[in-house]
Design a protein around this motif. Sequence first.
Motif, PDB file in Angstrom:
ATOM      1  N   THR A 183     -12.077  13.659   4.242  1.00 13.20           N
ATOM      2  CA  THR A 183     -12.183  12.260   4.579  1.00 13.20           C
ATOM      3  C   THR A 183     -11.083  11.589   4.664  1.00 13.20           C
ATOM      4  OG1 THR A 183     -14.516  12.552   4.512  1.00 13.20           O
ATOM      5  CG2 THR A 183     -13.121   9.663   4.547  1.00 13.20           C
ATOM      6  N   GLY A 184     -10.082  12.171   3.399  1.00 12.97           N
ATOM      7  CA  GLY A 184      -8.739  11.390   2.388  1.00 12.97           C
ATOM      8  C   GLY A 184      -9.081   9.642   2.365  1.00 12.97           C
ATOM      9  N   CYS A 185      -8.035   9.336   2.677  1.00 12.33           N
ATOM     10  CA  CYS A 185      -8.063   7.528   1.912  1.00 12.33           C
ATOM     11  C   CYS A 185      -8.003   7.249   3.634  1.00 12.33           C
ATOM     12  CB  CYS A 185      -6.936   7.438   0.907  1.00 12.33           C
ATOM     13  SG  CYS A 185      -5.216   7.564   1.710  1.00 12.33           S
ATOM     14  N   CYS A 186      -7.863   5.406   3.557  1.00 11.59           N
ATOM     15  CA  CYS A 186      -7.314   4.799   4.595  1.00 11.59           C
ATOM     16  C   CYS A 186      -7.043   3.645   4.245  1.00 11.59           C
ATOM     17  CB  CYS A 186      -8.027   5.074   5.981  1.00 11.59           C
ATOM     18  SG  CYS A 186      -7.792   4.600   8.007  1.00 11.59           S
ATOM     19  N   THR A 187      -6.346   2.602   5.415  1.00 13.66           N
ATOM     20  CA  THR A 187      -6.824   0.880   4.608  1.00 13.66           C
ATOM     21  C   THR A 187      -7.441   0.614   5.751  1.00 13.66           C
ATOM     22  OG1 THR A 187      -4.406   0.670   5.727  1.00 13.66           O
ATOM     23  CG2 THR A 187      -4.352   1.314   4.078  1.00 13.66           C
ATOM     24  N   PHE A 188      -7.830  -0.440   6.028  1.00 11.66           N
ATOM     25  CA  PHE A 188      -9.442  -1.001   6.293  1.00 11.66           C
ATOM     26  C   PHE A 188      -9.104  -2.908   6.691  1.00 11.66           C
ATOM     27  CE2 PHE A 188     -11.293   0.060   3.137  1.00 11.66           C
ATOM     28  CZ  PHE A 188     -12.090  -1.116   2.919  1.00 11.66           C
ATOM     29  N   TYR A 189      -9.753  -3.141   7.433  1.00 13.32           N
ATOM     30  CA  TYR A 189      -9.269  -4.850   7.012  1.00 13.32           C
ATOM     31  C   TYR A 189     -10.671  -5.440   6.887  1.00 13.32           C
ATOM     32  CZ  TYR A 189      -4.253  -5.166   8.471  1.00 13.32           C
ATOM     33  OH  TYR A 189      -3.522  -4.564   8.320  1.00 13.32           O
ATOM     34  N   PHE A 190     -11.077  -6.769   6.735  1.00 10.98           N
ATOM     35  CA  PHE A 190     -12.990  -6.973   6.157  1.00 10.98           C
ATOM     36  C   PHE A 190     -12.722  -8.583   5.893  1.00 10.98           C
ATOM     37  CE2 PHE A 190     -11.230  -5.586   1.794  1.00 10.98           C
ATOM     38  CZ  PHE A 190     -11.570  -6.780   1.445  1.00 10.98           C
ATOM     39  N   ASN A 191     -13.720  -9.057   5.465  1.00  9.29           N
ATOM     40  CA  ASN A 191     -14.061 -10.514   5.541  1.00  9.29           C
ATOM     41  C   ASN A 191     -13.711 -10.264   4.007  1.00  9.29           C
ATOM     42  OD1 ASN A 191     -13.992 -11.262   7.430  1.00  9.29           O
ATOM     43  ND2 ASN A 191     -15.780 -11.427   7.861  1.00  9.29           N
ATOM     44  N   GLY A 192     -12.773 -10.864   3.260  1.00  9.65           N
ATOM     45  CA  GLY A 192     -12.466 -11.533   1.834  1.00  9.65           C
ATOM     46  C   GLY A 192     -11.939 -12.664   1.197  1.00  9.65           C
ATOM     47  N   ILE A 193     -11.097 -12.378  -0.176  1.00  8.59           N
ATOM     48  CA  ILE A 193     -10.749 -13.325  -0.323  1.00  8.59           C
ATOM     49  C   ILE A 193      -8.957 -13.908   0.603  1.00  8.59           C
ATOM     50  CG2 ILE A 193      -9.574 -14.869  -2.372  1.00  8.59           C
ATOM     51  CD1 ILE A 193     -11.409 -12.767  -3.918  1.00  8.59           C
ATOM     52  N   ALA A 194      -9.091 -14.684   1.095  1.00  2.89           N
ATOM     53  CA  ALA A 194      -8.180 -14.944   2.364  1.00  2.89           C
ATOM     54  C   ALA A 194      -7.097 -15.599   1.921  1.00  2.89           C
ATOM     55  CB  ALA A 194      -8.217 -15.145   3.450  1.00  2.89           C
ATOM     56  N   GLY A 195      -7.727 -16.715   1.082  1.00  3.72           N
ATOM     57  CA  GLY A 195      -6.534 -18.505   1.020  1.00  3.72           C
ATOM     58  C   GLY A 195      -6.952 -19.635  -0.140  1.00  3.72           C
ATOM     59  N   CYS A 196      -6.404 -20.426  -0.444  1.00  2.12           N
ATOM     60  CA  CYS A 196      -6.878 -21.493  -1.373  1.00  2.12           C
ATOM     61  C   CYS A 196      -7.151 -22.900  -0.715  1.00  2.12           C
ATOM     62  CB  CYS A 196      -5.693 -21.242  -2.642  1.00  2.12           C
ATOM     63  SG  CYS A 196      -5.835 -20.428  -3.532  1.00  2.12           S
ATOM     64  N   GLY A 197      -7.976 -23.110  -0.258  1.00  2.00           N
ATOM     65  CA  GLY A 197      -8.179 -24.465   0.450  1.00  2.00           C
ATOM     66  C   GLY A 197      -7.889 -24.518   2.254  1.00  2.00           C
ATOM     67  N   GLY A 198      -9.001 -25.276   2.702  1.00  2.00           N
ATOM     68  CA  GLY A 198      -8.622 -25.509   4.555  1.00  2.00           C
ATOM     69  C   GLY A 198      -9.395 -24.460   5.087  1.00  2.00           C
ATOM     70  N   PRO A 199      -9.561 -24.873   6.215  1.00  2.00           N
ATOM     71  CA  PRO A 199      -9.604 -23.634   7.311  1.00  2.00           C
ATOM     72  C   PRO A 199      -9.767 -21.920   7.298  1.00  2.00           C
ATOM     73  CG  PRO A 199     -10.226 -25.551   8.270  1.00  2.00           C
ATOM     74  CD  PRO A 199      -9.104 -25.741   7.206  1.00  2.00           C
ATOM     75  N   VAL A 200     -10.196 -21.436   7.101  1.00  7.16           N
ATOM     76  CA  VAL A 200      -9.176 -19.971   7.699  1.00  7.16           C
ATOM     77  C   VAL A 200      -9.737 -19.242   8.801  1.00  7.16           C
ATOM     78  CG1 VAL A 200      -8.382 -17.477   6.536  1.00  7.16           C
ATOM     79  CG2 VAL A 200      -8.436 -19.709   5.710  1.00  7.16           C
ATOM     80  N   GLU A 201      -9.953 -18.439   9.715  1.00 11.95           N
ATOM     81  CA  GLU A 201     -10.774 -17.801  10.863  1.00 11.95           C
ATOM     82  C   GLU A 201     -11.488 -16.907  10.422  1.00 11.95           C
ATOM     83  OE1 GLU A 201     -10.315 -16.410  15.280  1.00 11.95           O
ATOM     84  OE2 GLU A 201      -8.291 -17.630  14.414  1.00 11.95           O
ATOM     85  N   ILE A 202     -12.507 -16.117  10.953  1.00 14.27           N
ATOM     86  CA  ILE A 202     -12.758 -15.668   9.991  1.00 14.27           C
ATOM     87  C   ILE A 202     -12.992 -14.952  10.819  1.00 14.27           C
ATOM     88  CG2 ILE A 202     -14.712 -15.093   9.377  1.00 14.27           C
ATOM     89  CD1 ILE A 202     -15.323 -17.100   7.501  1.00 14.27           C
ATOM     90  N   GLU A 203     -12.099 -13.230  10.848  1.00 12.74           N
ATOM     91  CA  GLU A 203     -12.955 -12.384  12.659  1.00 12.74           C
ATOM     92  C   GLU A 203     -13.944 -10.939  11.532  1.00 12.74           C
ATOM     93  OE1 GLU A 203     -10.624  -7.992  13.551  1.00 12.74           O
ATOM     94  OE2 GLU A 203      -9.830  -9.739  13.035  1.00 12.74           O
ATOM     95  N   ILE A 204     -15.138 -10.849  12.467  1.00  8.48           N
ATOM     96  CA  ILE A 204     -16.644 -10.318  11.502  1.00  8.48           C
ATOM     97  C   ILE A 204     -15.769  -9.276  11.878  1.00  8.48           C
ATOM     98  CG2 ILE A 204     -18.845  -9.983  12.060  1.00  8.48           C
ATOM     99  CD1 ILE A 204     -18.217 -12.678  10.697  1.00  8.48           C
ATOM    100  N   VAL A 205     -15.802  -8.394  10.690  1.00  8.77           N
ATOM    101  CA  VAL A 205     -15.502  -6.792  10.371  1.00  8.77           C
ATOM    102  C   VAL A 205     -17.249  -6.181  11.324  1.00  8.77           C
ATOM    103  CG1 VAL A 205     -14.333  -5.204   9.582  1.00  8.77           C
ATOM    104  CG2 VAL A 205     -13.732  -7.077   9.834  1.00  8.77           C
ATOM    105  N   GLU A 206     -17.153  -5.214  12.278  1.00  4.92           N
ATOM    106  CA  GLU A 206     -18.409  -4.794  11.975  1.00  4.92           C
ATOM    107  C   GLU A 206     -18.447  -3.357  10.762  1.00  4.92           C
ATOM    108  OE1 GLU A 206     -20.840  -5.437  13.245  1.00  4.92           O
ATOM    109  OE2 GLU A 206     -20.163  -6.963  14.784  1.00  4.92           O
TER     110      GLU A 206
END
Length: 206
Positions: A183-206
């Motif tokens: 299976t190895g290694c790979c990068t991906f995107y998910f909902n995490g710690i993105a910023g400090c203050g102010g609304p951030v658009e959230i992309e739902i990652v299934e």
Amino acid sequence: MKNFINAIVVILVTVSFASCQRNSQEATFSPAESNLPSSALNSGLSSKPAPAPAVCNPNVYSITLESHSPVNANWEWVWSVKNTNPGNGKNGTVQDLSHWGMQLASCADINSIISAAYSVDGLTWNYFTPSYRSDPSQACLTVPVLKFDFGTSGNAKTYYRLVVNENFTVGTVQGYYKSGSNTGCCTFYFNGIAGCGGPVEIEIVE
């Protein structure tokens, strides 16, 4: 006439002796005595082809932000990771996760983290000392990351928790996983710690 016959016998014995000497030399020949390169000497030997590298698939594990909530003047983040199709990593199956990690928001660092832990049931937590640095065990994501050095077993969820001292915002960030050789290694995107203050658009990652 007798002398002629004797001469013939001597010649035959001499030729036979020389032939035996040549065969003996050929029988004791070793590759080390040859001027040929080793590749030429081994050209007739069979060899197994090198295994194909694992193909990076960012969707083999389901990464879910289970909760993001205030706790005792701090903020708790809990994620879960689940193997979507456990197996040996062949024919579409996925090997157990070895470990994974994430990038933090640019305004966050190791001093922002109060505690870090993992759990197999989401109730009993195993705490560890977190760090924020590159993970030399893989080459998929070479920037500094927060590493959770604990994986999955079968299709059961494993839970991961961070308690931080600021109310960081939720958003899409990059992470990586490390698994077995198939299976190895790979990068991906998910909902995490993105910023400090102010609304951030959230992309739902299934």
